[in-house]
Design a protein around this motif. Structure first.
Motif, PDB file in Angstrom:
ATOM      1  N   GLU A 220       0.836  -1.202   0.000  1.00  0.00           N
ATOM      2  CA  GLU A 220       0.000   0.000   0.000  1.00  0.00           C
ATOM      3  C   GLU A 220       0.875   1.258   0.000  1.00  0.00           C
ATOM      4  N   ASP A 221       0.326   2.345  -0.502  1.00  0.00           N
ATOM      5  CA  ASP A 221       1.029   3.632  -0.449  1.00  0.00           C
ATOM      6  C   ASP A 221       1.141   4.090   0.995  1.00  0.00           C
ATOM      7  N   ASP A 222       2.285   4.644   1.339  1.00  0.00           N
ATOM      8  CA  ASP A 222       2.378   5.355   2.623  1.00  0.00           C
ATOM      9  C   ASP A 222       3.484   6.409   2.552  1.00  0.00           C
ATOM     10  N   TYR A 223       3.815   6.997   3.677  1.00  0.00           N
ATOM     11  CA  TYR A 223       4.796   8.081   3.705  1.00  0.00           C
ATOM     12  C   TYR A 223       6.154   7.638   3.167  1.00  0.00           C
ATOM     13  N   PHE A 224       6.491   6.372   3.376  1.00  0.00           N
ATOM     14  CA  PHE A 224       7.867   5.937   3.122  1.00  0.00           C
ATOM     15  C   PHE A 224       8.118   5.335   1.740  1.00  0.00           C
ATOM     16  N   ASN A 225       7.071   5.149   0.940  1.00  0.00           N
ATOM     17  CA  ASN A 225       7.315   4.599  -0.401  1.00  0.00           C
ATOM     18  C   ASN A 225       6.770   5.548  -1.475  1.00  0.00           C
ATOM     19  N   LEU A 226       7.008   5.178  -2.733  1.00  0.00           N
ATOM     20  CA  LEU A 226       6.435   5.945  -3.837  1.00  0.00           C
ATOM     21  C   LEU A 226       5.042   5.391  -4.137  1.00  0.00           C
ATOM     22  N   GLN A 227       4.194   6.270  -4.553  1.00  0.00           N
ATOM     23  CA  GLN A 227       2.813   5.907  -4.847  1.00  0.00           C
ATOM     24  C   GLN A 227       2.777   4.773  -5.886  1.00  0.00           C
ATOM     25  N   ARG A 228       1.868   3.820  -5.658  1.00  0.00           N
ATOM     26  CA  ARG A 228       1.869   2.565  -6.401  1.00  0.00           C
ATOM     27  C   ARG A 228       1.978   2.682  -7.921  1.00  0.00           C
ATOM     28  N   GLU A 229       1.190   3.571  -8.490  1.00  0.00           N
ATOM     29  CA  GLU A 229       1.166   3.707  -9.943  1.00  0.00           C
ATOM     30  C   GLU A 229       2.525   4.178 -10.484  1.00  0.00           C
ATOM     31  N   VAL A 230       3.088   5.185  -9.805  1.00  0.00           N
ATOM     32  CA  VAL A 230       4.407   5.720 -10.165  1.00  0.00           C
ATOM     33  C   VAL A 230       5.457   4.622  -9.994  1.00  0.00           C
ATOM     34  N   ARG A 231       5.338   3.915  -8.878  1.00  0.00           N
ATOM     35  CA  ARG A 231       6.278   2.851  -8.525  1.00  0.00           C
ATOM     36  C   ARG A 231       6.297   1.750  -9.594  1.00  0.00           C
ATOM     37  N   GLN A 232       5.107   1.275  -9.988  1.00  0.00           N
ATOM     38  CA  GLN A 232       5.039   0.167 -10.959  1.00  0.00           C
ATOM     39  C   GLN A 232       5.659   0.561 -12.295  1.00  0.00           C
ATOM     40  N   LYS A 233       5.382   1.800 -12.708  1.00  0.00           N
ATOM     41  CA  LYS A 233       5.946   2.265 -13.981  1.00  0.00           C
ATOM     42  C   LYS A 233       7.472   2.303 -13.921  1.00  0.00           C
ATOM     43  N   LEU A 234       8.002   2.808 -12.810  1.00  0.00           N
ATOM     44  CA  LEU A 234       9.462   2.880 -12.668  1.00  0.00           C
ATOM     45  C   LEU A 234      10.061   1.478 -12.643  1.00  0.00           C
ATOM     46  N   ILE A 235       9.425   0.573 -11.890  1.00  0.00           N
ATOM     47  CA  ILE A 235       9.933  -0.796 -11.807  1.00  0.00           C
ATOM     48  C   ILE A 235       9.999  -1.407 -13.208  1.00  0.00           C
ATOM     49  N   GLU A 236       8.946  -1.215 -13.992  1.00  0.00           N
ATOM     50  CA  GLU A 236       8.932  -1.744 -15.361  1.00  0.00           C
ATOM     51  C   GLU A 236      10.074  -1.170 -16.194  1.00  0.00           C
ATOM     52  N   ARG A 237      10.233   0.139 -16.122  1.00  0.00           N
ATOM     53  CA  ARG A 237      11.286   0.788 -16.917  1.00  0.00           C
ATOM     54  C   ARG A 237      12.678   0.317 -16.472  1.00  0.00           C
ATOM     55  N   PHE A 238      12.866   0.236 -15.174  1.00  0.00           N
ATOM     56  CA  PHE A 238      14.173  -0.189 -14.651  1.00  0.00           C
ATOM     57  C   PHE A 238      14.484  -1.624 -15.086  1.00  0.00           C
ATOM     58  N   LYS A 239      13.485  -2.486 -14.960  1.00  0.00           N
ATOM     59  CA  LYS A 239      13.704  -3.896 -15.325  1.00  0.00           C
ATOM     60  C   LYS A 239      14.017  -4.023 -16.807  1.00  0.00           C
ATOM     61  N   LYS A 240      13.279  -3.297 -17.612  1.00  0.00           N
ATOM     62  CA  LYS A 240      13.458  -3.360 -19.059  1.00  0.00           C
ATOM     63  C   LYS A 240      14.869  -2.925 -19.446  1.00  0.00           C
ATOM     64  N   ALA A 241      15.387  -1.943 -18.742  1.00  0.00           N
ATOM     65  CA  ALA A 241      16.733  -1.442 -19.046  1.00  0.00           C
ATOM     66  C   ALA A 241      17.823  -2.313 -18.424  1.00  0.00           C
ATOM     67  N   GLY A 242      17.426  -3.224 -17.525  1.00  0.00           N
ATOM     68  CA  GLY A 242      18.401  -4.104 -16.894  1.00  0.00           C
ATOM     69  C   GLY A 242      19.017  -3.539 -15.624  1.00  0.00           C
ATOM     70  N   VAL A 243      18.327  -2.604 -14.977  1.00  0.00           N
ATOM     71  CA  VAL A 243      18.832  -2.071 -13.700  1.00  0.00           C
ATOM     72  C   VAL A 243      18.884  -3.211 -12.676  1.00  0.00           C
ATOM     73  N   LYS A 244      19.999  -3.315 -11.987  1.00  0.00           N
ATOM     74  CA  LYS A 244      20.193  -4.425 -11.066  1.00  0.00           C
ATOM     75  C   LYS A 244      19.703  -4.107  -9.654  1.00  0.00           C
ATOM     76  N   ALA A 245      19.954  -2.876  -9.225  1.00  0.00           N
ATOM     77  CA  ALA A 245      19.602  -2.537  -7.848  1.00  0.00           C
ATOM     78  C   ALA A 245      19.255  -1.067  -7.722  1.00  0.00           C
TER      79      ALA A 245
END
Ligand SMILES: [Zn+2]
Length: 316
Positions: A220-245
């Motif tokens: 769930e969204d809270d103070y300490f993470n990025l909002q879910r929709e923004v988060r999922q998009k970034l995760i997809e982009r990072f994975k696609k580019a091969g970001v490791k960590a």
């Protein structure tokens, strides 16, 4: 005057979206395992504010946080071999932009960090306290004048590192153009990686203050993470580019998760702890195949140096 200018300079290596000494030209080649130190949230001023129940107002005593930062620097300076760099993943100080004590906190942090061995470059990442929860062009400009660019990329030993301004992911309502510029730049960085295999980095690693998530990529969204929709998009982009960590702070506790090849690493603070962890920094070893990391308490690192298992990986 000259010594002053030189002393100031170690805080302003990130310019023109790259980092002095760590450009692709100089550092694009893999030369074997190396390591760096990742730390977060020295956040001068939080301890007093936290104790007095005033989380945003800052305070006028931050000696404890200054001492912890000095201890981190001293413990790091005695490591052999030396780390290639230390990255501070945001919330450098507690006082929000334009508030009382801001200047003094920045000054005292620079003083504490100036004890860093000159061979260890300092890489800075902007946090919500550094830019404000809703950054403006003015607060971003102030940050950049004190600590260098708010987003940029750099290379060390064949590995590409991306430093991001996570406040633009959190709330860019007062600076939409700046957010757009980072988006365009990030897209360029990530697509460059996928297409030019001859100059492909060994690994890609991201630094940002606010974690994508704290424990689970679907939480769930809270103070300490990025909002879910923004988060999922970034995760997809990072994975696609091969970001490791992705390494971050903000949580003042150790946490993180691993999902489909992407390691989300949340490191506790040099300064004020909000959980059961102890003041510390993370030692990150980069080998040909892996990015391996372990949190070290400041006391432990000062007494015993780097974890023995990690040290062995460097000699492999
Ligand atoms: Zn924060």
């Amino acid at each position: 005057m000259n010594t002053m200018a030189q002393a100031e300079d170690i805080f302003l290596r990130a310019k023109h979206r790259t980092f002095r000494g760590f450009t692709e030209d100089i550092e694009h080649e893999w030369t074997g395992p190396f390591y760096f130190i990742q730390a977060a949230d020295p956040q001068l001023g939080l301890m007093k504010a936290w104790r007095e129940g005033d989380c945003d107002g800052g305070g006028d005593e931050w000696t404890e946080e200054v001492d912890l930062t000095k201890q981190a620097v001293a413990a790091m300076n005695q490591l052999r071999p030396r780390p290639r760099f230390m990255v501070l993943c945001g919330d450098l100080v507690h006082a929000m932009p334009g508030t009382i004590f801001r200047d003094e906190q920045e000054r005292d942090l620079k003083m504490a960090l100036s004890g860093t061995d000159p061979s260890i470059p300092l890489v800075f990442v902007s946090g919500n306290h550094d830019l404000g929860n809703t950054p403006t062009p003015k607060t971003v400009a102030q940050y950049c004048s004190a600590w260098g660019d708010d987003y940029f990329s750099f290379w060390v030993g064949g590995v590409l590192f991306l430093v991001l301004n996570s406040q633009f992911f959190h709330d860019a309502s007062a600076c939409p153009q700046l957010k757009e510029s980072q988006e365009t730049w990030l897209e360029e960085q990530l697509s460059k990686i996928s297409y030019s295999s001859s100059t492909a980095p060994k690994h890609i690693v991201v630094f940002q203050h606010i974690p994508l998530y704290v424990n689970n990529h679907d939480e769930e969204d809270d103070y300490f993470n990025l909002q879910r929709e923004v988060r999922q998009k970034l995760i997809e982009r990072f994975k696609k580019a091969g970001v490791k960590a992705v390494f971050s702070g903000h949580y003042h506790r150790n946490a993180g998760g691993y999902n489909d090849g992407l390691d989300m690493v949340v490191s506790s603070a040099i300064g004020c702890q909000l959980g059961e962890d102890t003041h510390g920094v993370r030692v990150v070893v980069v080998t040909a195949d892996q990015v391996i990391h372990r949190y070290h308490t400041l006391d432990q690192m000062q007494k015993e140096g780097m974890d023995e298992d990690l040290r062995k990986l460097l000699q492999a």
